[in-house]
Design a protein around this motif. Sequence first.
Motif, PDB file in Angstrom:
ATOM      1  N   PRO A  34       9.340  -1.356  -7.025  1.00 50.16           N
ATOM      2  CA  PRO A  34       8.495  -0.982  -6.566  1.00 50.16           C
ATOM      3  C   PRO A  34       8.808   0.318  -5.878  1.00 50.16           C
ATOM      4  N   GLU A  35       7.790   1.648  -6.320  1.00 50.86           N
ATOM      5  CA  GLU A  35       8.426   2.942  -5.639  1.00 50.86           C
ATOM      6  C   GLU A  35       7.012   3.871  -5.240  1.00 50.86           C
ATOM      7  N   ALA A  36       7.279   5.373  -4.649  1.00 50.36           N
ATOM      8  CA  ALA A  36       6.253   5.394  -3.871  1.00 50.36           C
ATOM      9  C   ALA A  36       5.525   6.186  -5.260  1.00 50.36           C
ATOM     10  N   ALA A  37       4.041   6.212  -4.872  1.00 43.75           N
ATOM     11  CA  ALA A  37       2.631   5.745  -5.044  1.00 43.75           C
ATOM     12  C   ALA A  37       2.453   7.418  -5.964  1.00 43.75           C
ATOM     13  N   GLN A  38       1.718   7.935  -6.663  1.00 41.81           N
ATOM     14  CA  GLN A  38       1.412   9.312  -6.720  1.00 41.81           C
ATOM     15  C   GLN A  38       0.543   8.886  -7.177  1.00 41.81           C
ATOM     16  N   ALA A  44       0.314  -1.225  -0.189  1.00 37.99           N
ATOM     17  CA  ALA A  44       0.204   0.127   0.470  1.00 37.99           C
ATOM     18  C   ALA A  44       0.658   1.851  -0.161  1.00 37.99           C
ATOM     19  N   GLY A  45       0.432   2.206  -0.669  1.00 36.40           N
ATOM     20  CA  GLY A  45       0.963   3.534  -0.815  1.00 36.40           C
ATOM     21  C   GLY A  45       2.795   3.119  -2.152  1.00 36.40           C
ATOM     22  N   GLN A  46       2.247   2.668  -2.727  1.00 39.47           N
ATOM     23  CA  GLN A  46       3.445   2.426  -3.679  1.00 39.47           C
ATOM     24  C   GLN A  46       3.232   1.550  -4.937  1.00 39.47           C
ATOM     25  N   ARG A  47       3.525   2.083  -6.466  1.00 38.58           N
ATOM     26  CA  ARG A  47       3.650   1.913  -7.458  1.00 38.58           C
ATOM     27  C   ARG A  47       4.142   0.882  -8.948  1.00 38.58           C
TER      28      ARG A  47
END
Length: 316
Positions: free
Chosen positions: A232-236, A218-221
């Motif tokens: 995986p990186e921080a979601a936008q 959760a909170g990743q993209r």
Amino acid sequence: MPDVPVNEARPEQSHLAAAAEWLVRLGEQDAAVQAAWRVWYEAAPEHRAAWQKVEKLQSLLAAAPAQTRSTLLKSGHNTRRRLMAVCGLVFAAGALCMAFPAGPAAVPIEWISTAAGERRSLQLPDGGTLLLGVNSRVGIAYGPHAREIHIAAGAIRLDSGHDAQGRPLRLLARDGSIRPLGTRFTLEQDERFSVLSVQEHAVEVSGPQAPAAIRVEAGQRLVFSRAEMGRPEAAQWSDDAWTRGVLVALNMPLARFVSQLSAQSGQRIDSDPRLADLRVSGAYRVDALDSSLATLAELLALRIDKQPGVWHLKPR
């Protein structure tokens, strides 16, 4: 005893050969190839079964030790010949049938599509909810042993349900396979990449270029394609803005922005070719087109001519 043609003696192998051919062709990222593959895939349950076996075989190869892959996948073979050589080895040993025994008949797929300007929410048989974005096409196949959702085009948001029967849930997208872990997430497929963004819990993504499933919290993209698996990186915030009827632009060429706004709103919008390279930034509501275009015109010093059924953007 007279010779029997291979296709009649071993129809399963002919279907596997066709599936391997499609697997290679889909790597070309060509829309016409995607459409032709879909026609072949839906034509017969034998085609779907062969496709699933080839995908599973590819996943097994990706997870195999490097020395094993090196032995099986000699550099002198092209992609299709490598895959079919491995299929031949597996069949010769009888391992494929042991690993993937024949199961029940393929579950029919119920296909659902949306048009430009249309978003649609579906209640799934397990209590989950599936939201389709504009110009999207998905197939629902819930059977006695498994739940599958096929993503042929467009964007979706899934709120996964709890299945009382304990059937595994899998999403089969263009660029990989997705396993929800009690979750909410969005998935968008554009011309080159897929973007998965997780809002709740986690998902696992498997693809041809991933030696193991990638977990996205959760909170990743995750940005990925059939040829390349990202990290995986921080979601936008913009990842799921479309679910709220908002188009987010960040230094986007006006020509592309107008195309996306037209698709999202379902309204015809065109712009003077001389404006194509102007850059657009901001968040624009697609269900308040007059207001959004007025804001755009003010920011970029444009003139809007509104005629029945179409907006024209022109220089002032």
